[in-house]
Design an enzyme around this catalytic site. Structure first.
Site, PDB file in Angstrom:
ATOM      1  N   TYR A 149      32.699  46.857  16.809  1.00 51.18           N
ATOM      2  CA  TYR A 149      32.505  45.460  17.203  1.00 51.18           C
ATOM      3  C   TYR A 149      31.405  45.360  18.272  1.00 51.18           C
ATOM      4  O   TYR A 149      30.499  44.520  18.167  1.00 51.18           O
ATOM      5  CB  TYR A 149      33.832  44.897  17.724  1.00 51.18           C
ATOM      6  CG  TYR A 149      33.807  43.443  18.092  1.00 51.18           C
ATOM      7  CD1 TYR A 149      33.803  42.451  17.099  1.00 51.18           C
ATOM      8  CD2 TYR A 149      33.779  43.021  19.420  1.00 51.18           C
ATOM      9  CE1 TYR A 149      33.791  41.102  17.439  1.00 51.18           C
ATOM     10  CE2 TYR A 149      33.766  41.686  19.766  1.00 51.18           C
ATOM     11  CZ  TYR A 149      33.771  40.724  18.771  1.00 51.18           C
ATOM     12  OH  TYR A 149      33.750  39.383  19.109  1.00 51.18           O
ATOM     13  N   LYS A 153      27.785  43.375  17.831  1.00 54.68           N
ATOM     14  CA  LYS A 153      27.351  42.255  18.673  1.00 54.68           C
ATOM     15  C   LYS A 153      26.064  42.622  19.442  1.00 54.68           C
ATOM     16  O   LYS A 153      25.244  41.757  19.725  1.00 54.68           O
ATOM     17  CB  LYS A 153      28.481  41.842  19.628  1.00 54.68           C
ATOM     18  CG  LYS A 153      29.694  41.228  18.907  1.00 54.68           C
ATOM     19  CD  LYS A 153      29.364  39.948  18.136  1.00 54.68           C
ATOM     20  CE  LYS A 153      30.601  39.239  17.625  1.00 54.68           C
ATOM     21  NZ  LYS A 153      30.316  37.981  16.910  1.00 54.68           N
TER      22      LYS A 153
HETATM   23  P1  NDP Z   1      38.927  33.406  14.594  1.00 54.54           P
HETATM   24  O1  NDP Z   1      39.476  34.648  13.961  1.00 54.54           O
HETATM   25  O2  NDP Z   1      39.872  32.444  15.229  1.00 54.54           O
HETATM   26  O3  NDP Z   1      38.022  32.606  13.539  1.00 54.54           O
HETATM   27  C1  NDP Z   1      37.017  33.259  12.822  1.00 54.54           C
HETATM   28  C2  NDP Z   1      36.606  32.377  11.652  1.00 54.54           C
HETATM   29  O4  NDP Z   1      35.564  33.054  10.926  1.00 54.54           O
HETATM   30  C3  NDP Z   1      37.764  32.154  10.677  1.00 54.54           C
HETATM   31  O5  NDP Z   1      37.734  30.840  10.194  1.00 54.54           O
HETATM   32  C4  NDP Z   1      37.455  33.167   9.587  1.00 54.54           C
HETATM   33  O6  NDP Z   1      38.027  32.864   8.333  1.00 54.54           O
HETATM   34  C5  NDP Z   1      35.931  33.080   9.533  1.00 54.54           C
HETATM   35  N1  NDP Z   1      35.386  34.226   8.834  1.00 54.54           N
HETATM   36  C6  NDP Z   1      35.585  35.533   9.122  1.00 54.54           C
HETATM   37  N2  NDP Z   1      35.004  36.307   8.200  1.00 54.54           N
HETATM   38  C7  NDP Z   1      34.413  35.471   7.302  1.00 54.54           C
HETATM   39  C8  NDP Z   1      33.677  35.679   6.109  1.00 54.54           C
HETATM   40  N3  NDP Z   1      33.430  36.901   5.641  1.00 54.54           N
HETATM   41  N4  NDP Z   1      33.217  34.601   5.435  1.00 54.54           N
HETATM   42  C9  NDP Z   1      33.470  33.348   5.895  1.00 54.54           C
HETATM   43  N5  NDP Z   1      34.178  33.091   7.008  1.00 54.54           N
HETATM   44  C10 NDP Z   1      34.643  34.147   7.699  1.00 54.54           C
HETATM   45  O7  NDP Z   1      37.865  33.945  15.656  1.00 54.54           O
HETATM   46  P2  NDP Z   1      37.211  33.271  16.954  1.00 54.54           P
HETATM   47  O8  NDP Z   1      37.139  31.817  16.817  1.00 54.54           O
HETATM   48  O9  NDP Z   1      37.836  33.882  18.127  1.00 54.54           O
HETATM   49  O10 NDP Z   1      35.750  33.923  16.853  1.00 54.54           O
HETATM   50  C11 NDP Z   1      34.588  33.179  16.527  1.00 54.54           C
HETATM   51  C12 NDP Z   1      33.386  33.994  16.977  1.00 54.54           C
HETATM   52  O11 NDP Z   1      33.462  34.206  18.374  1.00 54.54           O
HETATM   53  C13 NDP Z   1      33.287  35.380  16.333  1.00 54.54           C
HETATM   54  O12 NDP Z   1      31.956  35.662  16.000  1.00 54.54           O
HETATM   55  C14 NDP Z   1      33.781  36.300  17.438  1.00 54.54           C
HETATM   56  O13 NDP Z   1      33.253  37.598  17.308  1.00 54.54           O
HETATM   57  C15 NDP Z   1      33.272  35.577  18.665  1.00 54.54           C
HETATM   58  N6  NDP Z   1      33.964  35.897  19.900  1.00 54.54           N
HETATM   59  C16 NDP Z   1      35.313  35.738  20.016  1.00 54.54           C
HETATM   60  C17 NDP Z   1      35.954  36.062  21.180  1.00 54.54           C
HETATM   61  C18 NDP Z   1      37.428  35.936  21.341  1.00 54.54           C
HETATM   62  O14 NDP Z   1      37.983  36.531  22.299  1.00 54.54           O
HETATM   63  N7  NDP Z   1      38.129  35.193  20.520  1.00 54.54           N
HETATM   64  C19 NDP Z   1      35.209  36.554  22.352  1.00 54.54           C
HETATM   65  C20 NDP Z   1      33.794  36.668  22.131  1.00 54.54           C
HETATM   66  C21 NDP Z   1      33.206  36.341  20.949  1.00 54.54           C
HETATM   67  P3  NDP Z   1      39.393  33.626   7.864  1.00 54.54           P
HETATM   68  O15 NDP Z   1      40.399  33.368   8.942  1.00 54.54           O
HETATM   69  O16 NDP Z   1      39.693  32.966   6.585  1.00 54.54           O
HETATM   70  O17 NDP Z   1      39.036  35.077   7.761  1.00 54.54           O
END
Ligand code: NDP
Length: 244
Positions: A149, A153
């Site tokens: 991860y 990033k």
């Molecule tokens: P969530 O897991 O809550 O949401 C992620 C979303 O991305 C889901 O709707 C998921 O769909 C979708 N997704 C994942 N893989 C795919 C794919 N292959 N095709 C289409 N959609 C996809 O995560 P967060 O909201 O926490 O994260 C959002 C972003 O923020 C990410 O890039 C994460 O790395 C980043 N981030 C998050 C942090 C945290 O602590 N939460 C901290 C720092 C950065 P589905 O559920 O159907 O797989």
């Protein structure tokens, strides 16, 4: 500071849950025409119930050709939030090929490809635009069991900078936001253990993780004309001044 997006069309990936879903709703509330892209239809169904103006696109963004097909009729786009992401904990010595490919295919390759599709249209129309890549504090800091991860990033941050360099002549700005932990589905996966979360919070002088809205507000700022001279920036949303 009021930020309005009336008359603009925005694509938000990973809009089914967490940060992406909240960003899609905030953009729609700000007057943008929003295209929500994610891979779970049920999430899109509930999103549209919540905000009927949002247009849904269901696709697995780790599939390059399926992404082309799903976004080919997306129309003129002014704003893109590359938010979809994947994370999984695995000690470095146990990292598998499948884990590596899955993580890089969504966190790096899909972000690149969706941005290509959107930026080609922006360039052709000559209207410019703004792209925000959702990266992480993990791009800059070594976190235990986060080797893949963190690496993905870190790669996304450099992608942001090169995109910013190459797309600036077309008035397309590209920036990233790099949050600390946010207790979404992904955040809970890594940080529900109170011992781990206490240790992490001990490095954050404000004494708390970020809220979804903290991240959304930074995304909206970078998308908007309020940041018109900000390009290629990696913006922390983490209060990590004391992080080793
Ligand atoms: P969530 O897991 O809550 O949401 C992620 C979303 O991305 C889901 O709707 C998921 O769909 C979708 N997704 C994942 N893989 C795919 C794919 N292959 N095709 C289409 N959609 C996809 O995560 P967060 O909201 O926490 O994260 C959002 C972003 O923020 C990410 O890039 C994460 O790395 C980043 N981030 C998050 C942090 C945290 O602590 N939460 C901290 C720092 C950065 P589905 O559920 O159907 O797989």
């Amino acid at each position: 500071m009021e930020i309005a997006f009336s008359g603009q069309r925005a694509v938000v990936t990973g809009a089914g849950k967490g940060i992406g879903r909240a960003t899609a709703l905030a953009l729609a509330q700000g007057g943008a025409e929003v295209i929500a892209v994610t891979r779970t239809q049920a999430d899109l169904d509930s999103l549209i119930l919540e905000c009927p103006s949002i247009k849904p696109v269901c696709v697995d963004l780790s599939d390059w050709e399926a992404t082309d097909a799903a976004l080919k009729d997306v129309g003129p786009v002014d704003l893109l939030v590359n938010n979809a992401g994947f994370g999984m904990l695995q000690p470095f010595l146990e990292v598998t090929s499948d884990h590596f490919d899955k993580c890089f295919s969504i966190n790096v390759k899909a972000a690149l490809h969706v941005a290509q599709i959107v930026a080609q249209g922006m360039k052709a129309r000559g209207t410019g635009g703004s792209i925000v890549n959702v990266s992480s504090q993990a791009s800059q800091r070594a976190l235990k069991d986060h080797a893949v991860y963190c690496a993905s990033k870190g790669a996304l941050d450099m992608l942001t900078k090169v995109m910013a360099l190459e797309l600036a002549p077309y008035q397309i700005r590209v920036n990233s936001i790099n949050p600390t932990v946010v207790m979404t589905k992904m955040g809970r996966m890594g940080w529900s253990d109170p011992v781990k979360s206490k240790e992490m919070i001990s490095h954050i002088p404000l004494g708390k993780f970020a809220e979804v809205d903290d991240v959304v507000n930074s995304i909206l700022f970078l998308l908007s004309d309020k940041s018109a001279m900000t390009n290629g920036v990696i913006l922390p949303v983490d209060d990590a001044v004391a992080m080793p």
